[in-house]
Design a protein around this motif. Sequence first.
Motif, PDB file in Angstrom:
ATOM      1  N   MET A  85     -10.897  -9.481 -17.104  1.00 49.25           N
ATOM      2  CA  MET A  85     -10.362  -8.301 -17.789  1.00 49.25           C
ATOM      3  C   MET A  85      -9.571  -7.401 -16.843  1.00 49.25           C
ATOM      4  SD  MET A  85     -13.380  -7.179 -20.485  1.00 49.25           S
ATOM      5  CE  MET A  85     -14.819  -7.394 -19.426  1.00 49.25           C
ATOM      6  N   ILE A  86      -9.868  -7.485 -15.546  1.00 52.56           N
ATOM      7  CA  ILE A  86      -9.196  -6.625 -14.564  1.00 52.56           C
ATOM      8  C   ILE A  86      -7.949  -7.290 -13.989  1.00 52.56           C
ATOM      9  CG2 ILE A  86      -9.494  -5.277 -12.447  1.00 52.56           C
ATOM     10  CD1 ILE A  86     -12.490  -5.426 -12.851  1.00 52.56           C
ATOM     11  N   ILE A  87      -8.028  -8.602 -13.756  1.00 52.93           N
ATOM     12  CA  ILE A  87      -6.904  -9.328 -13.162  1.00 52.93           C
ATOM     13  C   ILE A  87      -5.649  -9.140 -14.021  1.00 52.93           C
ATOM     14  CG2 ILE A  87      -6.006 -11.641 -12.637  1.00 52.93           C
ATOM     15  CD1 ILE A  87      -8.903 -12.429 -11.910  1.00 52.93           C
ATOM     16  N   GLY A  88      -4.561  -8.771 -13.377  1.00 55.69           N
ATOM     17  CA  GLY A  88      -3.300  -8.560 -14.080  1.00 55.69           C
ATOM     18  C   GLY A  88      -3.041  -7.112 -14.445  1.00 55.69           C
ATOM     19  N   THR A  89      -4.071  -6.255 -14.284  1.00 66.25           N
ATOM     20  CA  THR A  89      -3.881  -4.828 -14.557  1.00 66.25           C
ATOM     21  C   THR A  89      -3.519  -4.104 -13.264  1.00 66.25           C
ATOM     22  OG1 THR A  89      -6.149  -4.080 -14.120  1.00 66.25           O
ATOM     23  CG2 THR A  89      -5.685  -5.003 -16.308  1.00 66.25           C
ATOM     24  N   SER A  90      -3.224  -2.823 -13.384  1.00 64.25           N
ATOM     25  CA  SER A  90      -2.863  -2.023 -12.216  1.00 64.25           C
ATOM     26  C   SER A  90      -4.039  -1.820 -11.266  1.00 64.25           C
ATOM     27  CB  SER A  90      -2.338  -0.655 -12.662  1.00 64.25           C
ATOM     28  OG  SER A  90      -3.317   0.043 -13.425  1.00 64.25           O
ATOM     29  N   LEU A  91      -5.259  -2.108 -11.731  1.00 65.48           N
ATOM     30  CA  LEU A  91      -6.438  -1.927 -10.883  1.00 65.48           C
ATOM     31  C   LEU A  91      -6.673  -3.092  -9.932  1.00 65.48           C
ATOM     32  CD1 LEU A  91      -9.084  -0.497 -13.398  1.00 65.48           C
ATOM     33  CD2 LEU A  91      -7.539   0.756 -11.884  1.00 65.48           C
ATOM     34  N   TRP A  92      -6.109  -4.256 -10.256  1.00 66.00           N
ATOM     35  CA  TRP A  92      -6.425  -5.445  -9.458  1.00 66.00           C
ATOM     36  C   TRP A  92      -5.682  -5.415  -8.126  1.00 66.00           C
ATOM     37  CZ3 TRP A  92     -10.253  -8.574  -9.212  1.00 66.00           C
ATOM     38  CH2 TRP A  92     -10.147  -9.777  -8.507  1.00 66.00           C
ATOM     39  N   PRO A  93      -6.401  -5.515  -6.996  1.00 64.59           N
ATOM     40  CA  PRO A  93      -5.741  -5.467  -5.689  1.00 64.59           C
ATOM     41  C   PRO A  93      -4.844  -6.682  -5.448  1.00 64.59           C
ATOM     42  CG  PRO A  93      -8.117  -5.076  -5.508  1.00 64.59           C
ATOM     43  CD  PRO A  93      -7.861  -5.597  -6.880  1.00 64.59           C
ATOM     44  N   LYS A  94      -3.817  -6.487  -4.637  1.00 60.81           N
ATOM     45  CA  LYS A  94      -2.981  -7.607  -4.211  1.00 60.81           C
ATOM     46  C   LYS A  94      -3.782  -8.498  -3.272  1.00 60.81           C
ATOM     47  CE  LYS A  94       1.300  -4.939  -4.593  1.00 60.81           C
ATOM     48  NZ  LYS A  94       2.477  -4.375  -3.869  1.00 60.81           N
ATOM     49  N   ALA A  95      -3.356  -9.756  -3.160  1.00 59.63           N
ATOM     50  CA  ALA A  95      -4.103 -10.722  -2.356  1.00 59.63           C
ATOM     51  C   ALA A  95      -4.310 -10.236  -0.934  1.00 59.63           C
ATOM     52  CB  ALA A  95      -3.388 -12.074  -2.362  1.00 59.63           C
ATOM     53  N   GLU A  96      -3.300  -9.593  -0.365  1.00 55.64           N
ATOM     54  CA  GLU A  96      -3.410  -9.147   1.023  1.00 55.64           C
ATOM     55  C   GLU A  96      -4.429  -8.022   1.199  1.00 55.64           C
ATOM     56  OE1 GLU A  96       0.611  -7.502  -0.569  1.00 55.64           O
ATOM     57  OE2 GLU A  96      -0.579  -9.353  -0.693  1.00 55.64           O
ATOM     58  N   GLU A  97      -4.763  -7.337   0.098  1.00 56.77           N
ATOM     59  CA  GLU A  97      -5.770  -6.275   0.189  1.00 56.77           C
ATOM     60  C   GLU A  97      -7.178  -6.836   0.349  1.00 56.77           C
ATOM     61  OE1 GLU A  97      -5.163  -2.729  -2.394  1.00 56.77           O
ATOM     62  OE2 GLU A  97      -3.456  -3.864  -3.171  1.00 56.77           O
ATOM     63  N   PHE A  98      -7.320  -8.145   0.147  1.00 55.46           N
ATOM     64  CA  PHE A  98      -8.599  -8.810   0.384  1.00 55.46           C
ATOM     65  C   PHE A  98      -8.688  -9.344   1.815  1.00 55.46           C
ATOM     66  CE2 PHE A  98      -8.260  -8.948  -4.227  1.00 55.46           C
ATOM     67  CZ  PHE A  98      -9.552  -8.757  -4.657  1.00 55.46           C
ATOM     68  N   HIS A  99      -7.690  -9.040   2.645  1.00 56.09           N
ATOM     69  CA  HIS A  99      -7.674  -9.565   4.009  1.00 56.09           C
ATOM     70  C   HIS A  99      -8.921  -9.118   4.772  1.00 56.09           C
ATOM     71  CE1 HIS A  99      -6.136 -11.103   7.739  1.00 56.09           C
ATOM     72  NE2 HIS A  99      -6.212  -9.922   8.313  1.00 56.09           N
ATOM     73  N   GLU A 100      -9.675 -10.093   5.268  1.00 59.09           N
ATOM     74  CA  GLU A 100     -10.893  -9.860   6.038  1.00 59.09           C
ATOM     75  C   GLU A 100     -11.925  -9.041   5.261  1.00 59.09           C
ATOM     76  OE1 GLU A 100      -9.802  -8.295   9.845  1.00 59.09           O
ATOM     77  OE2 GLU A 100      -9.025 -10.222  10.552  1.00 59.09           O
ATOM     78  N   ALA A 101     -11.922  -9.180   3.948  1.00 61.83           N
ATOM     79  CA  ALA A 101     -12.937  -8.515   3.117  1.00 61.83           C
ATOM     80  C   ALA A 101     -14.128  -9.441   2.922  1.00 61.83           C
ATOM     81  CB  ALA A 101     -12.350  -8.143   1.757  1.00 61.83           C
ATOM     82  N   ILE A 102     -15.271  -8.846   2.612  1.00 66.16           N
ATOM     83  CA  ILE A 102     -16.435  -9.609   2.174  1.00 66.16           C
ATOM     84  C   ILE A 102     -16.563  -9.392   0.672  1.00 66.16           C
ATOM     85  CG2 ILE A 102     -18.946  -9.811   2.281  1.00 66.16           C
ATOM     86  CD1 ILE A 102     -18.821  -9.026   5.216  1.00 66.16           C
ATOM     87  N   LEU A 103     -16.376 -10.455  -0.081  1.00 69.43           N
ATOM     88  CA  LEU A 103     -16.378 -10.390  -1.545  1.00 69.43           C
ATOM     89  C   LEU A 103     -17.786 -10.643  -2.060  1.00 69.43           C
ATOM     90  CD1 LEU A 103     -14.674 -10.232  -4.203  1.00 69.43           C
ATOM     91  CD2 LEU A 103     -14.414 -12.719  -4.021  1.00 69.43           C
ATOM     92  N   PHE A 104     -18.320  -9.710  -2.865  1.00 67.62           N
ATOM     93  CA  PHE A 104     -19.633  -9.932  -3.482  1.00 67.62           C
ATOM     94  C   PHE A 104     -19.458 -10.175  -4.975  1.00 67.62           C
ATOM     95  CE2 PHE A 104     -19.135  -5.285  -3.364  1.00 67.62           C
ATOM     96  CZ  PHE A 104     -19.535  -4.868  -4.621  1.00 67.62           C
ATOM     97  N   LEU A 105     -20.147 -11.197  -5.474  1.00 67.78           N
ATOM     98  CA  LEU A 105     -20.009 -11.633  -6.857  1.00 67.78           C
ATOM     99  C   LEU A 105     -21.378 -11.889  -7.471  1.00 67.78           C
ATOM    100  CD1 LEU A 105     -17.189 -14.316  -6.413  1.00 67.78           C
ATOM    101  CD2 LEU A 105     -16.886 -11.964  -7.194  1.00 67.78           C
ATOM    102  N   GLU A 106     -21.515 -11.570  -8.754  1.00 70.00           N
ATOM    103  CA  GLU A 106     -22.734 -11.902  -9.499  1.00 70.00           C
ATOM    104  C   GLU A 106     -22.375 -12.128 -10.955  1.00 70.00           C
ATOM    105  OE1 GLU A 106     -24.621  -9.727 -11.705  1.00 70.00           O
ATOM    106  OE2 GLU A 106     -23.369  -7.938 -11.611  1.00 70.00           O
TER     107      GLU A 106
END
Length: 348
Positions: free
Chosen positions: A224-245
């Motif tokens: 629901m978020i992907i494609g909206t103005s809220l979704w970060p660009k790929a480079e904004e995930f650089h060296e991030a730790i992604l948590f998912l559930e």
Amino acid sequence: MKKTMKKPHALKEGSKIAVISPSWGGPATFPHKYEAGLSQLKKAFGVEIIEMPNTRKPAQWVHLNPKARADDLMQAFEDSTIDGIIASIGGDDAIRLLPFMDLNVIAANPKVFMGYSDTTTLHFACLKAGLTSFYGPSIMAGFAENGGLFPYMEEAVRRTIFTPSQTLEIETATEWTVTQLDWSDPANQSKKRPMHQSSGPVLLQGEGIHQGKLIGGCIDVFPMIIGTSLWPKAEEFHEAILFLETSEEAPPPDDVKRILRNLGVQGVLENLSGLLIGRPGGNVQQLDQYDIAIRSTLSEEFGLSEIPILAQMDFGHTDPMCVLPYGITAQIDCTTKKLTLLESACTI
């Protein structure tokens, strides 16, 4: 993720906490459950509750009025007498608030914001605004725990947003549950839920020590978020730790793989320093199936076998849950299977 985040002031006894219903009108549907959450929050932390105008409106009215829900959120941020905001419960349509939110209001009024599940959308709004927010318990799912707060959850909230320190190890709960007792029966509120013993986090792949800024949430909400103005660009995930559930709806492991494939072709996965997976809600039998699906997607389909994956952690749709702050530097130690926050998430 290199963005410098604004940190809210830590909460304390006497802090005013606004309660909003940004997704589902749970407080009107199960008022006894909602009241239990308010009572246990106030008793444990000595805070004052401020209910926003539409928090207790009937669920159907809440559903039909996303602007009113957004107005509650904006008002809670704008009100200088309010110190923190907690979602009453999740749902499935917080994304409908997006046209009515002003991220400048959030940026100009940093304060504690907490919730999980569908509230993931609003965490990404805070992230976009540059504010550290907190993936943690809601009023009805967390603070309204049957028979009293889980000590693990209470301590996690206290150590993260009431008495924060410069480093904080995210400890493992000794036991957990995914069992749901019928909320429509008030008698169940006093019944403790059956628990499973925890064997601790599971390292699916990776070695060494890795650091990065925390970002993530409920993977069910990502489409629901992907494609909206809220979704970060790929480079904004650089060296991030992604948590998912995953939510209590227990999406099939193949659905999780498909969402991860989307992240992979966006270039998100290759940018990560690490991946954290919460113990799945809704279906204990799928626990290992999720782990297999996630590991195979990263290592076999995208050749990312060096990215550490720490799974079966205590956040999300099993209880008790810890608290994860967005945009805060954390460290994964693959040898000890430990997650540690390397900076305070709040200012004193």
